[in-house]
Design a protein around this motif. Structure first.
Motif, PDB file in Angstrom:
ATOM      1  N   VAL A 153      10.488  39.538 -51.857  1.00 55.44           N
ATOM      2  CA  VAL A 153      10.515  40.997 -51.843  1.00 55.44           C
ATOM      3  C   VAL A 153      10.463  41.530 -53.272  1.00 55.44           C
ATOM      4  O   VAL A 153      10.653  40.796 -54.236  1.00 55.44           O
ATOM      5  N   GLY A 156      12.839  40.699 -55.893  1.00 55.51           N
ATOM      6  CA  GLY A 156      12.835  39.333 -56.399  1.00 55.51           C
ATOM      7  C   GLY A 156      13.414  38.275 -55.484  1.00 55.51           C
ATOM      8  O   GLY A 156      13.239  37.079 -55.708  1.00 55.51           O
ATOM      9  N   GLU A 157      14.104  38.698 -54.413  1.00 51.33           N
ATOM     10  CA  GLU A 157      14.709  37.690 -53.536  1.00 51.33           C
ATOM     11  C   GLU A 157      13.686  37.086 -52.574  1.00 51.33           C
ATOM     12  O   GLU A 157      12.708  37.729 -52.213  1.00 51.33           O
ATOM     13  N   LEU A 158      14.015  35.862 -52.171  1.00 52.10           N
ATOM     14  CA  LEU A 158      13.226  35.203 -51.138  1.00 52.10           C
ATOM     15  C   LEU A 158      13.920  35.446 -49.807  1.00 52.10           C
ATOM     16  O   LEU A 158      15.081  35.062 -49.638  1.00 52.10           O
ATOM     17  N   VAL A 159      13.242  36.105 -48.885  1.00 53.56           N
ATOM     18  CA  VAL A 159      13.886  36.373 -47.603  1.00 53.56           C
ATOM     19  C   VAL A 159      13.071  35.773 -46.457  1.00 53.56           C
ATOM     20  O   VAL A 159      11.861  35.581 -46.564  1.00 53.56           O
ATOM     21  N   ARG A 160      13.766  35.493 -45.388  1.00 52.56           N
ATOM     22  CA  ARG A 160      13.131  35.022 -44.153  1.00 52.56           C
ATOM     23  C   ARG A 160      13.551  35.935 -43.016  1.00 52.56           C
ATOM     24  O   ARG A 160      14.709  36.326 -42.934  1.00 52.56           O
ATOM     25  N   GLY A 162      13.064  36.351 -38.650  1.00 50.80           N
ATOM     26  CA  GLY A 162      12.607  35.639 -37.448  1.00 50.80           C
ATOM     27  C   GLY A 162      12.747  34.143 -37.617  1.00 50.80           C
ATOM     28  O   GLY A 162      13.684  33.661 -38.241  1.00 50.80           O
ATOM     29  N   LEU A 174      13.533  41.811 -39.939  1.00 50.62           N
ATOM     30  CA  LEU A 174      12.748  41.885 -41.177  1.00 50.62           C
ATOM     31  C   LEU A 174      11.281  41.565 -40.901  1.00 50.62           C
ATOM     32  O   LEU A 174      10.384  42.036 -41.618  1.00 50.62           O
ATOM     33  N   PHE A 391      13.708  47.410 -50.656  1.00 54.19           N
ATOM     34  CA  PHE A 391      13.052  46.111 -50.824  1.00 54.19           C
ATOM     35  C   PHE A 391      12.243  46.015 -52.109  1.00 54.19           C
ATOM     36  O   PHE A 391      12.096  44.935 -52.669  1.00 54.19           O
TER      37      PHE A 391
ATOM     38  N   ILE B 430      21.285  30.022 -40.131  1.00 51.59           N
ATOM     39  CA  ILE B 430      19.837  30.233 -40.102  1.00 51.59           C
ATOM     40  C   ILE B 430      19.325  31.157 -41.202  1.00 51.59           C
ATOM     41  O   ILE B 430      18.138  31.177 -41.479  1.00 51.59           O
ATOM     42  N   PHE B 431      20.204  31.949 -41.801  1.00 51.83           N
ATOM     43  CA  PHE B 431      19.730  32.868 -42.842  1.00 51.83           C
ATOM     44  C   PHE B 431      20.453  32.603 -44.159  1.00 51.83           C
ATOM     45  O   PHE B 431      21.667  32.383 -44.174  1.00 51.83           O
ATOM     46  N   SER B 432      19.689  32.663 -45.246  1.00 51.19           N
ATOM     47  CA  SER B 432      20.271  32.516 -46.581  1.00 51.19           C
ATOM     48  C   SER B 432      21.045  33.781 -46.930  1.00 51.19           C
ATOM     49  O   SER B 432      20.882  34.828 -46.295  1.00 51.19           O
ATOM     50  N   GLU B 434      20.479  35.587 -49.389  1.00 50.19           N
ATOM     51  CA  GLU B 434      19.497  36.596 -49.809  1.00 50.19           C
ATOM     52  C   GLU B 434      18.920  37.341 -48.594  1.00 50.19           C
ATOM     53  O   GLU B 434      18.733  38.557 -48.637  1.00 50.19           O
ATOM     54  N   SER B 435      18.642  36.597 -47.525  1.00 51.35           N
ATOM     55  CA  SER B 435      18.105  37.252 -46.322  1.00 51.35           C
ATOM     56  C   SER B 435      19.157  38.155 -45.690  1.00 51.35           C
ATOM     57  O   SER B 435      18.852  39.263 -45.233  1.00 51.35           O
ATOM     58  N   ALA B 438      19.412  41.276 -47.612  1.00 47.43           N
ATOM     59  CA  ALA B 438      18.275  42.163 -47.319  1.00 47.43           C
ATOM     60  C   ALA B 438      18.526  42.917 -46.017  1.00 47.43           C
ATOM     61  O   ALA B 438      18.217  44.102 -45.897  1.00 47.43           O
ATOM     62  N   MET B 439      19.119  42.231 -45.022  1.00 51.94           N
ATOM     63  CA  MET B 439      19.441  42.911 -43.758  1.00 51.94           C
ATOM     64  C   MET B 439      20.482  44.005 -43.985  1.00 51.94           C
ATOM     65  O   MET B 439      20.406  45.087 -43.386  1.00 51.94           O
ATOM     66  N   ARG B 441      20.843  45.745 -46.660  1.00 54.37           N
ATOM     67  CA  ARG B 441      20.188  46.880 -47.316  1.00 54.37           C
ATOM     68  C   ARG B 441      19.390  47.695 -46.298  1.00 54.37           C
ATOM     69  O   ARG B 441      19.339  48.914 -46.367  1.00 54.37           O
ATOM     70  N   LEU B 442      18.772  46.985 -45.351  1.00 56.04           N
ATOM     71  CA  LEU B 442      18.027  47.697 -44.307  1.00 56.04           C
ATOM     72  C   LEU B 442      18.977  48.575 -43.483  1.00 56.04           C
ATOM     73  O   LEU B 442      18.688  49.732 -43.185  1.00 56.04           O
TER      74      LEU B 442
END
Lengths: 407, 476
Positions: A153, A156-160, A162, A174, A391, B430-432, B434-435, B438-439, B441-442
């Motif tokens: 994003v 700078g972070e790596l996100v996954r 699903g 996401l 993001f 299942i999620f780092s 960082e992920s 991000a959630m 922030r959403l």
């Protein structure tokens, strides 16, 4: 845009970067997700906006982008995971649709997206733009077919989001957010999709398309309730029909699939509509790739009730601009392609675009100068601005492509 | 401690005195949802009767900076609708179907409309609402949207997400937004996609525009009977890999079959079978028999003792009732039942089911499997006595092992029930970080004050700059 000294010397980056922020700086061609991360980190440090180029197809799609450098994903390729029995596949973003089609066809499967453009396009671009081809009314758009993403994003972070399974409600979505975001939230590095079994049989049939409203509306209503299970039903203007070699008049072509019994019953059902002719299956690829290199492309999305009227308006616009039109009966969505003459569509067509057609319209391609006139930004609401800021807070990724003026 | 001064009175001015509950005895029923093992007492519960009342309630809560939890029918299976000492907003009185348009094949409904009521209303037009959770006789469309609910027929037709065209939502701060469109495509971010499945953390739907699907021309329902779970799992993998997409492909194991057959929902399942598959094929009449023959062949090749096709609608309905009421039937076995939810790649069904059996034996617990085999969506259900601390501990240990097994097989921790409270601890499987950040922030885009369904979905420690539950703002 530059890369850090450590990355510049690594084989992952194709060319040594110059310190210049001019758009002419050499393109970056990362070979791994880690490289992409490094590049975004560097862009953040230098506040240098990046154009995500993918494999370099469809570069005139979307609004003009303000960028200091280009990021190609043509080295970020390859299928990461494909277990045919699961009917799912994960590939790096730069993998071509052709490579995926080859790998899956060996097992009687396909990625049923068939977006506009050729199979030289990448999976990442298909997901990022959520482009929906002629089968999407039945088989879904990338928003339905993509089941997971990996992205770097803008912060700078790596996100996954699903995963690699066909059903998944873990966490906030996401995946749906990134699909169709045109790269403005993150650079997709990996995409997981659901596959389908290739139909046992298929056949494509053409029927004449009336050009008066009442018979057209009747045909559309009948097609929508006929005992058929089409993969796609596309209306084709006379000019496009001629180019596709399916006659000189406007037609509606239907792609019917299933086992032998199902296909022959559907053929019989469609036969009651009028004079029907067989068309080679290759017509579907031809429709996807018919667009000239320079063109204005606009899509009109409507309700079912207004669709026949919208089609006639789209067809008129196409004829006025020496272009062609086609439309999905199952999505009630028409698409007009206007070839450019000296960098723009003919004035008469522009007049029509400015004034008369007021349905939901989405421009896909347009001369740079016309974007602000004809297609003001659609992503200026508070939530969209908030998502962008969450993001990509520095607005580094594909700046301007969605037309947003503030984050 | 009592409620915030004046809030209950002001809410009562909006919804009437009978629309606000605050005595502990009245709130007992709202302490839990469909999942046992959690009990959270709301501070008060408020039940708006109209859209205007709902808007006024949400704005009042915003004015008072009060956290709240939206709740539909309370059939959820993740603890997501529990309000821990905050305000519960009950949506079950907003039950109007606002319109059905058979030409556009859409319906506009209020959030409290019961899933099956919508299909019933669409039936005269030859249409139905496709997502069909097992709780469809009680669960609401608003709840389905919040959870992105699934159901047996989602194998072919997709989950809630694929059937919602637009939502008018009120954000936690009181702003009303339109997400998606029923008039055609919209450009820009898929905010509708983000809203669906956000488990009540992004706001409350005021109305939902859903897609209605034409009823199929023909339907065949097959019952295949196996002497081992493994054989049924292999048949499932074969069918999926063949490319035939059944409308539904459900598996029930021996323990479940026998529970159903001993209950009032007895469906005529073979009680000596160790597994059955309930397979539904639908579509055009022409060609359907050929697909039925292929599926029968694949079941037989995998070792089915018998494959029978329902003769008529009555038999078909009976076969389905046994499946949909299986959870109820299990109530006969034990006092409490955890309906678990996880998804694995479909080729992994045989080995993951074997591992789950091994875990159950080692932890000395009873696991019944009744699930959406066709999309790899497992429901290992554990019957137990919640008043027995030792058994409860073993159940929790087994659950954690089962989740870890599914994740290790390439799967996920929930396919349709959501994270809620129950799965929070598994999110980092299942999620780092960082992920997860991000959630967070959403979520803050929709709810900067984090007042909607606080403490659910994403573990609190994953959210940077987390100031703790914002409860203090209204208790002081």
């Amino acid at each position: 845009m530059t890369v850090p000294a450590s990355a510049a010397s690594s084989p992952a980056v194709s060319q040594k970067a110059s310190p210049s922020t001019a758009p002419s700086s050499p393109p970056l061609r990362p070979g791994s997700t880690a490289d992409v991360r490094e590049i975004v980190g560097d862009a953040i440090a230098r506040k240098a906006p990046v154009r995500i180029v993918g494999r370099g197809t469809w570069l005139d799609a979307g609004r003009p982008v303000e960028a200091a450098g280009e990021l190609w994903l043509d080295r970020l390729t390859g299928i990461v995971d494909y277990t045919p029995g699961d009917l799912t596949l994960t590939a790096r973003a730069g993998t071509t649709l052709a490579e995926i089609a080859r790998a899956t066809a060996e097992h009687g499967q396909w990625l049923a997206l068939e977006p506009w453009g050729s199979d030289d396009g990448s999976l990442g671009a298909t997901a990022a733009t959520a482009t929906a081809g002629p089968m999407s009314g039945t088989l879904g758009t990338p928003r339905d077919v993509v089941i997971g993403i990996e992205a770097v994003v803008g912060s700078g972070e790596l996100v996954r989001g699903g995963g690699r399974v066909v059903k998944n409600v873990a966490g906030f979505d996401l995946t749906r957010l990134m699909v169709g975001a045109w790269g403005t939230l993150g650079i997709l590095t990996e995409v997981s999709v659901r596959l389908r079994g290739l139909p046992e049989r298929e056949v494509t049939l053409a029927l004449p398309l009336p050009n008066a409203l009442a018979p057209l509306a009747e045909l559309v209503t009948r097609l929508r309730s006929a005992p058929i299970a089409p993969l796609g039903i596309e209306m084709v203007s006379a000019r496009l029909a001629a180019r596709l070699g399916v006659g000189q008049q406007a037609v509606v072509i239907a792609r019917l699939a299933g086992n032998a019994d199902a296909v022959s019953a559907q053929r019989a059902a469609l036969g009651t509509f009028g004079e029907m002719s067989d068309v080679p299956d290759s017509v579907w690829t031809a429709i996807r790739t018919a667009e000239p290199a320079e063109a204005t492309v606009v899509r009109f999305s409507s309700t079912v009730a207004r669709f026949p009227e919208v089609w006639l308006a789209a067809d008129r616009l196409a004829a006025t601009g020496d272009g062609y039109a086609h439309a999905s009966v199952l999505r009630s969505s028409a698409r007009v392609v206007l070839p450019h003459n000296e960098g723009a569509p003919p004035d008469a067509a522009l007049q029509l675009l400015r004034g008369t057609i007021r349905d939901t319209r989405i421009f896909e391609r347009l001369p740079a100068a016309l974007w602000p006139v004809l297609a003001p930004s659609r992503a200026t609401d508070r939530l969209s601005g908030g998502v962008r800021a969450a993001f990509d807070p520095h607005r580094l990724l594909n700046r301007g492509i969605l037309g947003e003026t503030h984050a | 401690m009592t409620h915030a001064p004046g809030l209950a009175e002001r809410l009562a001015e909006v919804v009437g005195p009978r629309g606000v509950l605050q005595r502990p005895g009245e709130l007992v029923v709202y302490r839990s949802d469909g999942l046992p093992g959690y009990s959270k007492q709301p501070r008060l519960a408020v039940f708006p009767r109209t859209r205007d009342e709902l808007v006024a309630v949400v704005r009042l809560l915003a004015e008072h900076s009060v956290p709240f939890v939206p709740r539909g029918a309370g059939t959820g299976l993740s603890g997501g609708a529990l309000a821990d000492d905050v305000v519960l907003v009950g949506l079950n009185r907003l039950t109007r179907i606002l319109s059905i348009d058979p030409v556009e094949r859409v319906a506009v409904v209020e959030p409290g409309v019961v899933n099956v009521a919508l299909t019933r209303a669409a039936t005269p037009y030859g249409l139905h609402y496709a997502p069909d959770p097992s709780s469809q006789a009680a669960c609401t469309i608003g709840g389905n949207v919040a959870e992105n609910a699934g159901g047996p027929h989602c194998l072919k037709y997709g989950v809630t997400l694929n059937h919602v065209r637009a939502v008018t939502a009120i954000l936690p701060d009181g702003e009303i937004v339109r997400l998606g469109s029923s008039e055609g495509e919209v450009e820009g971010y898929d905010l509708l996609g983000a809203f669906i499945g956000s488990e009540g953390c992004f706001g409350i739907a005021l109305d939902v525009t859903v897609r209605l699907s034409p009823n199929p021309q023909a339907i065949r329902t097959l019952l295949a009977d196996f002497t081992s779970v493994d054989a049924a799992a292999r048949a499932t993998s074969e069918i999926i890999a063949s490319g035939i997409v059944p409308a539904a492909l459900e598996m029930m194991d021996g323990a479940t079959i026998r529970a159903v057959e001993a209950s009032i929902y007895a469906a005529g399942y073979p009680v000596d079978a160790e597994a059955i598959l309930l397979i539904e094929l639908d579509g055009l009449e022409a060609g359907l028999e050929a697909d039925v023959a292929r599926v029968e062949g694949m079941c037989s090749a995998a070792g089915a003792r018998m494959v029978r096709v329902a003769r008529d609608d009555a038999e078909r309905a009976r076969l389905w009732q046994g499946r949909k009421k299986a959870f109820g039937a299990m109530g006969r076995i034990s006092s409490h039942l955890v309906v678990q939810d996880a998804v694995i790649p479909r080729t992994r069904l045989p080995d993951v089911l074997a591992v789950i059996r091994e875990i159950a034996e080692r932890q000395r617990i009873t696991v019944c499997n009744v699930f959406h085999a066709g999309d790899g969506n497992l429901h290992p259900n554990i019957g137990y006595d919640a008043n027995d601390p030792d058994e409860q501990a073993r159940v929790h240990a087994a659950m954690r092992e089962i989740m870890a097994t599914c994740v290790a097989a390439g799967g996920t921790i929930t396919g349709e029930h959501g994270i809620g409270l129950d799965k929070l601890d598994y999110m980092n499987l299942i999620f780092s970080e960082e992920s997860l950040a991000a959630m967070c922030r959403l979520r803050e885009v929709f709810d900067p004050a984090r007042r909607a369904n606080p403490g659910k979905v994403v573990p609190v420690h994953s959210c940077r700059e987390w100031h703790g539950a914002p409860r203090a703002a209204w208790t002081a």
